[in-house]
Design an enzyme around this catalytic site. Structure first.
Site, PDB file in Angstrom:
ATOM      1  N   ARG A  50      15.548  56.221  53.235  1.00  0.00           N
ATOM      2  CA  ARG A  50      15.204  56.679  51.874  1.00  0.00           C
ATOM      3  C   ARG A  50      16.436  56.654  50.965  1.00  0.00           C
ATOM      4  NH1 ARG A  50      12.386  62.438  51.080  1.00  0.00           N
ATOM      5  NH2 ARG A  50      14.497  63.165  51.501  1.00  0.00           N
ATOM      6  N   LYS A 149      15.691  59.901  44.988  1.00  0.00           N
ATOM      7  CA  LYS A 149      16.340  61.201  45.154  1.00  0.00           C
ATOM      8  C   LYS A 149      17.723  61.091  44.508  1.00  0.00           C
ATOM      9  CE  LYS A 149      16.664  64.814  48.645  1.00  0.00           C
ATOM     10  NZ  LYS A 149      16.022  65.862  47.851  1.00  0.00           N
ATOM     11  N   GLU A 182       4.504  68.001  42.435  1.00  0.00           N
ATOM     12  CA  GLU A 182       5.187  68.616  43.581  1.00  0.00           C
ATOM     13  C   GLU A 182       5.842  69.909  43.111  1.00  0.00           C
ATOM     14  OE1 GLU A 182       8.499  66.247  45.004  1.00  0.00           O
ATOM     15  OE2 GLU A 182       8.958  65.532  42.992  1.00  0.00           O
TER      16      GLU A 182
HETATM   17  N1  PMP Z   1      10.384  67.125  46.481  1.00  0.00           N
HETATM   18  C1  PMP Z   1      11.601  67.306  45.946  1.00  0.00           C
HETATM   19  C2  PMP Z   1      11.756  67.273  44.473  1.00  0.00           C
HETATM   20  C3  PMP Z   1      12.701  67.522  46.777  1.00  0.00           C
HETATM   21  O1  PMP Z   1      13.907  67.705  46.266  1.00  0.00           O
HETATM   22  C4  PMP Z   1      12.520  67.565  48.176  1.00  0.00           C
HETATM   23  C5  PMP Z   1      13.681  67.762  49.107  1.00  0.00           C
HETATM   24  N2  PMP Z   1      14.305  68.993  48.922  1.00  0.00           N
HETATM   25  C6  PMP Z   1      11.226  67.406  48.687  1.00  0.00           C
HETATM   26  C7  PMP Z   1      10.182  67.151  47.798  1.00  0.00           C
HETATM   27  C8  PMP Z   1      10.945  67.443  50.156  1.00  0.00           C
HETATM   28  O2  PMP Z   1      11.423  66.256  50.770  1.00  0.00           O
HETATM   29  P1  PMP Z   1      11.952  66.249  52.254  1.00  0.00           P
HETATM   30  O3  PMP Z   1      10.874  66.754  53.114  1.00  0.00           O
HETATM   31  O4  PMP Z   1      12.283  64.821  52.523  1.00  0.00           O
HETATM   32  O5  PMP Z   1      13.153  67.130  52.294  1.00  0.00           O
END
Ligand code: PMP
Length: 289
Positions: A50, A149, A182
């Protein structure tokens, strides 16, 4: 703590980057938050994949291979004697001029902080957490795709400010079309009957590594798991709502905008998935050796 910067380790005091780094000047860079459990870096390869996709999307050339990046993460854990912890992996665009031009930044900075995190108080995992929906909409996918990200988290920070100002620790963000995207730092799930739904990433969500793992675990539990467009109504009327993230793990949501979710306590399915997730942390990961 020993912090990795471009292949060398520095003490916390000496771990510094330039004020001309575009990571600071413009939030120009990408990052990952990764967990280590039981002496293994959890879903390490998925995080690195990612990270490289995020970098590619912003035309940032990662100055090392994926294999070397995995080795660097493992090494940073080893150097810091981490067996259970939280790793922050950052790539900044590097030093450039005071203008925007990223092509003037010649040397990206790769930073690895291997430490720890406690995102929410332990008690909230037992009681569940109230959340609100906020007015700050998630970035438009063609403005700054939430699948990237990036170091530019101001959109999320603005939402978090709204949450904290309303005395809750997390919030749900809508996308510009008004559909659920989200949480400010986590993905969101809603259960109704046997159907577990989470927004597709094209709706304006990061494709969470925890989210993907939970979807698989839920399928193994016999749930009908769907990526689907959700409205606030779907959250208000769900039997169970929970959030997932590397730092958050799985946390039950018991209240959305003062609508009690289910019984107002963490639901059976959420608890079951948490147990399955905890088992998975014992098995999955790249060993820290
Ligand atoms: N959405 C956002 C905006 C995030 O920053 C994160 C990670 N902190 C997630 C979802 C969750 O992603 P992951 O399970 O890969 O940590």
């Amino acid at each position: 703590m020993k912090i990795y910067i471009n292949g060398k380790y520095y003490s916390e005091k000496d771990a510094k980057i330039s004020v001309f780094d575009h990571g600071l000047l413009y939030g120009d860079g990408v990052f990952e938050g990764i967990r280590a459990y039981h002496g293994k870096v959890f879903f390490c390869n998925e995080h690195i994949d990612r990270l490289f996709d995020s970098a590619k999307a912003i035309a940032l050339k990662v100055p090392m291979s994926k294999k070397k990046m995995v080795e660097a993460v493992v090494d940073a854990c080893k150097k810091n004697k981490i067996t259970n912890g939280y790793i922050r992996l950052i790539i900044t665009r590097g030093v450039g001029s005071l203008g925007l031009n990223p092509y003037l930044c010649k040397t990206p900075q790769v930073i690895i902080i291997a430490g720890d995190i406690q995102l929410y108080p332990k008690k909230l995992y037992e009681t569940g957490m109230p959340v609100i929906t906020v007015g700050t909409v998630r970035n438009h996918v063609e403005a700054l795709n939430p699948r990237i990200k990036s170091l530019n988290y101001l959109n999320n920070v603005m939402a978090k400010i709204e949450a904290i100002n309303s005395n809750v620790m997390e919030c749900i963000m809508m996308n510009p079309q008004g559909f659920v995207a989200e949480a400010s730092g986590d993905n969101v799930f809603a259960l109704k009957g046997n159907v577990l739904r989470t927004p597709p990433s094209w709706c304006g969500a990061l494709e969470g590594i925890t989210r993907n793992a939970v979807m698989e675990l839920a399928r193994e539990e016999g749930l009908d798991v769907r990526e689907d467009v959700l409205t606030r109504y779907d959250l208000f009327t769900a039997d169970e709502v929970f959030l997932t993230g590397t730092a958050a793990e799985i946390i039950a949501v018991i209240d959305v905008d003062k609508r009690k979710i289910g019984t107002g306590k963490p639901g059976k399915v959420t608890i079951k998935l948490l147990a399955a997730f905890s088992e998975l942390t014992k098995k999955n990961g790249v060993p820290i050796i």
